[in-house]
Design a protein around this motif. Sequence first.
Motif, PDB file in Angstrom:
ATOM      1  N   PHE A  10       0.838  -1.207   0.000  1.00 51.64           N
ATOM      2  CA  PHE A  10       0.000   0.000   0.000  1.00 51.64           C
ATOM      3  C   PHE A  10       0.868   1.251   0.000  1.00 51.64           C
ATOM      4  O   PHE A  10       0.638   2.181  -0.773  1.00 51.64           O
ATOM      5  N   TRP A  11       1.872   1.268   0.860  1.00 53.49           N
ATOM      6  CA  TRP A  11       2.750   2.436   0.974  1.00 53.49           C
ATOM      7  C   TRP A  11       3.588   2.617  -0.287  1.00 53.49           C
ATOM      8  O   TRP A  11       3.819   3.748  -0.731  1.00 53.49           O
ATOM      9  N   VAL A  12       4.003   1.514  -0.881  1.00 54.25           N
ATOM     10  CA  VAL A  12       4.800   1.580  -2.106  1.00 54.25           C
ATOM     11  C   VAL A  12       3.958   2.151  -3.255  1.00 54.25           C
ATOM     12  O   VAL A  12       4.394   3.065  -3.967  1.00 54.25           O
ATOM     13  N   VAL A  13       2.757   1.626  -3.431  1.00 51.87           N
ATOM     14  CA  VAL A  13       1.884   2.084  -4.518  1.00 51.87           C
ATOM     15  C   VAL A  13       1.533   3.557  -4.330  1.00 51.87           C
ATOM     16  O   VAL A  13       1.606   4.355  -5.280  1.00 51.87           O
ATOM     17  N   ALA A  14       1.167   3.944  -3.110  1.00 52.86           N
ATOM     18  CA  ALA A  14       0.797   5.340  -2.858  1.00 52.86           C
ATOM     19  C   ALA A  14       1.983   6.277  -3.072  1.00 52.86           C
ATOM     20  O   ALA A  14       1.828   7.357  -3.655  1.00 52.86           O
ATOM     21  N   ALA A  15       3.169   5.876  -2.635  1.00 50.08           N
ATOM     22  CA  ALA A  15       4.358   6.714  -2.807  1.00 50.08           C
ATOM     23  C   ALA A  15       4.750   6.829  -4.280  1.00 50.08           C
ATOM     24  O   ALA A  15       5.090   7.924  -4.753  1.00 50.08           O
ATOM     25  N   LEU A  16       4.704   5.719  -5.009  1.00 50.17           N
ATOM     26  CA  LEU A  16       5.016   5.765  -6.438  1.00 50.17           C
ATOM     27  C   LEU A  16       3.987   6.607  -7.200  1.00 50.17           C
ATOM     28  O   LEU A  16       4.339   7.353  -8.118  1.00 50.17           O
ATOM     29  N   TRP A  20       4.819   9.926  -9.382  1.00 51.31           N
ATOM     30  CA  TRP A  20       4.349  10.059 -10.756  1.00 51.31           C
ATOM     31  C   TRP A  20       3.588  11.378 -10.931  1.00 51.31           C
ATOM     32  O   TRP A  20       3.818  12.129 -11.885  1.00 51.31           O
ATOM     33  N   ASN A  21       2.656  11.653 -10.024  1.00 47.23           N
ATOM     34  CA  ASN A  21       1.838  12.849 -10.152  1.00 47.23           C
ATOM     35  C   ASN A  21       2.624  14.126  -9.865  1.00 47.23           C
ATOM     36  O   ASN A  21       2.351  15.161 -10.471  1.00 47.23           O
ATOM     37  N   LEU A  22       3.604  14.064  -8.979  1.00 46.74           N
ATOM     38  CA  LEU A  22       4.453  15.246  -8.760  1.00 46.74           C
ATOM     39  C   LEU A  22       5.281  15.550 -10.000  1.00 46.74           C
ATOM     40  O   LEU A  22       5.515  16.734 -10.319  1.00 46.74           O
ATOM     41  N   MET A  23       5.707  14.510 -10.708  1.00 43.86           N
ATOM     42  CA  MET A  23       6.400  14.742 -11.978  1.00 43.86           C
ATOM     43  C   MET A  23       5.454  15.396 -12.985  1.00 43.86           C
ATOM     44  O   MET A  23       5.859  16.276 -13.757  1.00 43.86           O
ATOM     45  N   GLY A  24       4.201  15.008 -12.974  1.00 40.35           N
ATOM     46  CA  GLY A  24       3.195  15.649 -13.824  1.00 40.35           C
ATOM     47  C   GLY A  24       2.977  17.096 -13.443  1.00 40.35           C
ATOM     48  O   GLY A  24       2.821  17.966 -14.314  1.00 40.35           O
ATOM     49  N   CYS A  25       2.974  17.379 -12.133  1.00 32.46           N
ATOM     50  CA  CYS A  25       2.838  18.762 -11.663  1.00 32.46           C
ATOM     51  C   CYS A  25       4.015  19.604 -12.147  1.00 32.46           C
ATOM     52  O   CYS A  25       3.838  20.750 -12.587  1.00 32.46           O
ATOM     53  N   LEU A  26       5.208  19.039 -12.070  1.00 36.38           N
ATOM     54  CA  LEU A  26       6.397  19.743 -12.556  1.00 36.38           C
ATOM     55  C   LEU A  26       6.288  19.994 -14.059  1.00 36.38           C
ATOM     56  O   LEU A  26       6.619  21.086 -14.542  1.00 36.38           O
ATOM     57  N   GLY A  65      -4.788  16.901  -9.004  1.00 32.91           N
ATOM     58  CA  GLY A  65      -5.751  16.020  -8.340  1.00 32.91           C
ATOM     59  C   GLY A  65      -5.137  14.675  -7.999  1.00 32.91           C
ATOM     60  O   GLY A  65      -5.377  14.120  -6.924  1.00 32.91           O
ATOM     61  N   GLY A  66      -4.324  14.151  -8.914  1.00 38.59           N
ATOM     62  CA  GLY A  66      -3.651  12.880  -8.656  1.00 38.59           C
ATOM     63  C   GLY A  66      -2.680  12.984  -7.487  1.00 38.59           C
ATOM     64  O   GLY A  66      -2.594  12.074  -6.656  1.00 38.59           O
ATOM     65  N   ALA A  67      -1.946  14.100  -7.415  1.00 35.67           N
ATOM     66  CA  ALA A  67      -1.004  14.290  -6.301  1.00 35.67           C
ATOM     67  C   ALA A  67      -1.764  14.389  -4.977  1.00 35.67           C
ATOM     68  O   ALA A  67      -1.387  13.755  -3.980  1.00 35.67           O
ATOM     69  N   VAL A  68      -2.843  15.168  -4.957  1.00 33.27           N
ATOM     70  CA  VAL A  68      -3.648  15.296  -3.734  1.00 33.27           C
ATOM     71  C   VAL A  68      -4.254  13.944  -3.366  1.00 33.27           C
ATOM     72  O   VAL A  68      -4.267  13.550  -2.193  1.00 33.27           O
ATOM     73  N   GLY A  69      -4.741  13.213  -4.360  1.00 31.52           N
ATOM     74  CA  GLY A  69      -5.308  11.885  -4.104  1.00 31.52           C
ATOM     75  C   GLY A  69      -4.297  10.952  -3.471  1.00 31.52           C
ATOM     76  O   GLY A  69      -4.611  10.210  -2.532  1.00 31.52           O
ATOM     77  N   CYS A  70      -3.050  10.981  -3.955  1.00 36.36           N
ATOM     78  CA  CYS A  70      -2.007  10.112  -3.388  1.00 36.36           C
ATOM     79  C   CYS A  70      -1.636  10.542  -1.974  1.00 36.36           C
ATOM     80  O   CYS A  70      -1.378   9.689  -1.115  1.00 36.36           O
ATOM     81  N   ILE A  71      -1.615  11.844  -1.726  1.00 36.07           N
ATOM     82  CA  ILE A  71      -1.355  12.321  -0.365  1.00 36.07           C
ATOM     83  C   ILE A  71      -2.471  11.850   0.567  1.00 36.07           C
ATOM     84  O   ILE A  71      -2.215  11.356   1.675  1.00 36.07           O
ATOM     85  N   LEU A  72      -3.719  11.957   0.100  1.00 36.90           N
ATOM     86  CA  LEU A  72      -4.848  11.474   0.907  1.00 36.90           C
ATOM     87  C   LEU A  72      -4.777   9.964   1.108  1.00 36.90           C
ATOM     88  O   LEU A  72      -5.140   9.456   2.172  1.00 36.90           O
ATOM     89  N   LEU A  73      -4.298   9.257   0.097  1.00 30.09           N
ATOM     90  CA  LEU A  73      -4.113   7.813   0.232  1.00 30.09           C
ATOM     91  C   LEU A  73      -3.071   7.520   1.306  1.00 30.09           C
ATOM     92  O   LEU A  73      -3.283   6.665   2.169  1.00 30.09           O
ATOM     93  N   LEU A  74      -1.948   8.242   1.267  1.00 30.82           N
ATOM     94  CA  LEU A  74      -0.903   8.052   2.285  1.00 30.82           C
ATOM     95  C   LEU A  74      -1.413   8.392   3.683  1.00 30.82           C
ATOM     96  O   LEU A  74      -0.973   7.809   4.675  1.00 30.82           O
ATOM     97  N   LEU A  75      -2.356   9.345   3.754  1.00 29.34           N
ATOM     98  CA  LEU A  75      -2.966   9.698   5.039  1.00 29.34           C
ATOM     99  C   LEU A  75      -4.117   8.757   5.404  1.00 29.34           C
ATOM    100  O   LEU A  75      -4.737   8.906   6.457  1.00 29.34           O
ATOM    101  N   ARG A  76      -4.399   7.812   4.492  1.00 31.34           N
ATOM    102  CA  ARG A  76      -5.440   6.796   4.676  1.00 31.34           C
ATOM    103  C   ARG A  76      -6.828   7.403   4.832  1.00 31.34           C
ATOM    104  O   ARG A  76      -7.623   7.001   5.668  1.00 31.34           O
ATOM    105  N   LYS A  77      -7.133   8.370   3.971  1.00 32.35           N
ATOM    106  CA  LYS A  77      -8.432   9.046   3.989  1.00 32.35           C
ATOM    107  C   LYS A  77      -9.318   8.530   2.866  1.00 32.35           C
ATOM    108  O   LYS A  77      -8.891   8.404   1.723  1.00 32.35           O
ATOM    109  N   ARG A  78     -10.582   8.263   3.200  1.00 29.30           N
ATOM    110  CA  ARG A  78     -11.546   7.739   2.235  1.00 29.30           C
ATOM    111  C   ARG A  78     -11.824   8.711   1.092  1.00 29.30           C
ATOM    112  O   ARG A  78     -12.188   8.309   0.000  1.00 29.30           O
ATOM    113  N   VAL A  79     -11.646   9.987   1.346  1.00 34.00           N
ATOM    114  CA  VAL A  79     -11.933  10.999   0.332  1.00 34.00           C
ATOM    115  C   VAL A  79     -10.959  10.910  -0.848  1.00 34.00           C
ATOM    116  O   VAL A  79     -11.177  11.538  -1.883  1.00 34.00           O
ATOM    117  N   ALA A  80      -9.916  10.093  -0.717  1.00 37.53           N
ATOM    118  CA  ALA A  80      -8.978   9.899  -1.832  1.00 37.53           C
ATOM    119  C   ALA A  80      -9.706   9.373  -3.073  1.00 37.53           C
ATOM    120  O   ALA A  80      -9.374   9.768  -4.195  1.00 37.53           O
TER     121      ALA A  80
END
Length: 132
Positions: A10-16, A20-26, A65-80
Amino acid sequence: MNDIKPHFSFWVVAALGLFWNLMGCLNYVTQANPEAVAQMPPVYQAIINGRPDWATAGFAIGVFGGAVGCILLLLRKRVALPVFILSGAGVLLMGVFTLSIVGVVPSIALSILVAIALLWYASIVRRFGWLS
């Protein structure tokens, strides 16, 4: 927070996904900089400068949105999950524009696949009870 501990993967997928999304933001920020765009090949300049506002909005919604979603995933929030739905819609908007201009390119195909995979993964881990 939920007492059910997620698997290490879970942590690996969310971090990767976040990477990925931070590279998209850049990439988005770079394309929003006129000086950076001026240094790109003419073909890229034409595509970026000719991109309609709705496609640019889709690009921004998709990557941020993808970056925020992954951060929410790492925080284990359902709103992800709904955030990933919004992100996926943005990626699809950008995909429509890209397909109409240059056809199928690996980068947009991969972006769509990653957006779908993150949405699918978030729905699975939500059912596992790993998100609160």
